[in-house]
Design an enzyme around this catalytic site. Structure first.
Site, PDB file in Angstrom:
ATOM      1  N   SER A  83       0.797  -1.588  -0.073  1.00 35.76           N
ATOM      2  CA  SER A  83       0.056  -0.125  -0.138  1.00 35.76           C
ATOM      3  C   SER A  83       1.001   1.531  -0.081  1.00 35.76           C
ATOM      4  CB  SER A  83      -0.632   0.025   1.297  1.00 35.76           C
ATOM      5  OG  SER A  83      -1.884  -0.318   0.779  1.00 35.76           O
ATOM      6  N   LYS A  86       0.794   3.187  -2.696  1.00 38.26           N
ATOM      7  CA  LYS A  86      -0.471   4.989  -3.509  1.00 38.26           C
ATOM      8  C   LYS A  86      -0.174   5.796  -3.347  1.00 38.26           C
ATOM      9  CE  LYS A  86      -3.712   0.821  -1.470  1.00 38.26           C
ATOM     10  NZ  LYS A  86      -4.333   0.585  -0.228  1.00 38.26           N
ATOM     11  N   TYR A 209      -2.316  -2.502 -11.046  1.00 42.59           N
ATOM     12  CA  TYR A 209      -2.455  -1.858  -9.306  1.00 42.59           C
ATOM     13  C   TYR A 209      -1.781  -2.982  -8.417  1.00 42.59           C
ATOM     14  CZ  TYR A 209      -3.976  -1.795  -4.494  1.00 42.59           C
ATOM     15  OH  TYR A 209      -4.125  -2.311  -3.096  1.00 42.59           O
ATOM     16  N   TYR A 261      -4.069   3.449   7.287  1.00 41.38           N
ATOM     17  CA  TYR A 261      -5.636   2.529   7.698  1.00 41.38           C
ATOM     18  C   TYR A 261      -6.411   3.521   8.465  1.00 41.38           C
ATOM     19  CZ  TYR A 261      -2.637  -0.516   5.891  1.00 41.38           C
ATOM     20  OH  TYR A 261      -1.559  -1.260   4.450  1.00 41.38           O
ATOM     21  N   VAL A 279       0.824  -3.907   3.687  1.00 43.62           N
ATOM     22  CA  VAL A 279       1.054  -4.990   4.498  1.00 43.62           C
ATOM     23  C   VAL A 279       1.812  -5.812   4.826  1.00 43.62           C
ATOM     24  CG1 VAL A 279      -1.819  -5.112   4.669  1.00 43.62           C
ATOM     25  CG2 VAL A 279       0.063  -6.471   3.031  1.00 43.62           C
TER      26      VAL A 279
END
Ligand code: GLU
Length: 340
Positions: A83, A86, A209, A261, A279
């Site tokens: 992540s 991103k 992605y 998160y 993660v």
């Protein structure tokens, strides 16, 4: 929406600098030593290959906006960026199509729900909500201007490589492992399509992605990537302007509210820095004007944030005087005074 660039006044910045290099190195060593023995948390296993990570692996790297390097532990261990990608894809897209277009298409508000939620979209008229949850990240990747998915992927890979100051490549084992199990992300892609929020093919976009999440990085790379966002978009290793300073500001703002998160509020309360975790156990935290922190330890808390990564960032934030919200009476700088 606030027209913050239309105020007609020049943007000024006020940041400060890191303490002298020997002090930073001592504090990095202290932070790493303090949490090496901490065995709390669990290694992610919903992407099967991530379960193979060594729970003891632990690296910490700080790269100053001037390129000064301070490291402790296993900063060269490779792991998939997940992540954390991103944040950097968001920066690239903002640089390409502008702040307002991304705000309108993706949004910048926290969902308060897990990163792979479909309900968040359903409750908000199909809005992906923000670029740090999977829906928003898939929608953001789709906004990279390209004639084909292959070209889009190559632009993502090259863009993240410019942040890292080296050619990044995909961990093919992690990529295949996630591709075999990412049914939920494919559902998110299709749901985005059903709401008219995705122009390119949804499954091809999810594939790009998935590749971006499988890019292989180290704690050192994350610190360099973070330092670039801390340095007005100039990579302190290569000297290249990767994105504009306005894009860095926008990216760090989104990270502050959405980067960790559904614990983003608690993180900001305790640590006071924009940051993003993934993660696989990576964390990047950014101190605007000062530098980037990259941490790797695959033991995660229930929200998916690295336990050791959070602790070392808290230690560094306090000891190096990085908390953006901290002040002292009369403007005194506590950090440098207390280390002399
Ligand atoms: N590739 C992962 C997913 O989409 C990233 C998750 C994360 O790091 O939060 O599920």
């Amino acid at each position: 929406m606030f027209e913050h660039d239309a105020l007609g006044v020049a943007q000024q910045v006020s940041t400060g600098s890191l303490p002298p290099p020997p002090i930073v190195q001592r504090i990095v060593d202290e932070a790493h030593a303090r949490y090496t023995g901490l065995g709390e948390g669990t290694v992610a296993d919903y992407i099967p290959e991530l379960a193979e990570a060594d729970p003891a692996a632990f690296g910490l790297s700080v790269v100053g906006a001037d390129g000064a390097l301070h490291e402790a532990g296993e900063t060269g261990i490779a792991f998939s960026i997940q992540s954390i990608s991103k944040a950097f894809v968001f920066a690239l897209v903002c640089d390409e199509i502008g702040h307002a277009a991304v705000h309108e298409r993706v949004g910048v508000n926290n969902t308060g729900l897990p990163f792979n939620s479909l309900i968040a979209m359903e409750l908000n008229d199909g809005s992906p909500m923000n670029p740090m949850v999977n829906a928003g990240a898939i929608a953001t990747t789709a906004l990279i201007p390209a004639a084909s998915s292959d070209e889009r992927w190559e632009r993502v890979r090259q863009g993240l490589s410019r942040f890292a100051a080296r050619e990044l490549t995909v961990d093919e084992v992690v990529y295949r492992s996630e591709t075999a199990t990412n049914h939920r992300n494919r559902a998110i892609g299709k749901l985005l399509q059903s709401y008219g929020r995705l122009d390119p093919d949804p499954l091809e976009t999810v594939d790009v992605y998935t590749r971006q999440c499988a890019l292989s990085v180290t704690a050192h790379d994350l610190a360099v990537m973070g330092a670039t966002l801390a340095d007005g978009g100039v990579n302190p290793i290569t000297g290249e302007q990767v994105v504009s300073s306005e894009v860095c500001r926008d990216t760090l703002t989104v990270l502050a509210s959405c980067g960790m998160y559904e614990r983003s509020g608690e993180w900001l309360f305790e640590i006071g820095l924009p940051a993003k975790s993934g993660v696989s156990g990576g964390v990047v935290a950014i101190s605007p004007g000062k530098g980037g922190i990259g941490a790797y330890s695959p033991l995660l808390d229930a929200a998916g944030n690295s336990v050791r990564g959070q602790r070392v960032c808290a230690h560094l934030s306090r000891s190096l005087g990085l908390n953006l919200f901290a002040s002292a009476r009369g403007g005194a700088s506590g950090s440098e005074e207390s280390h002399e």
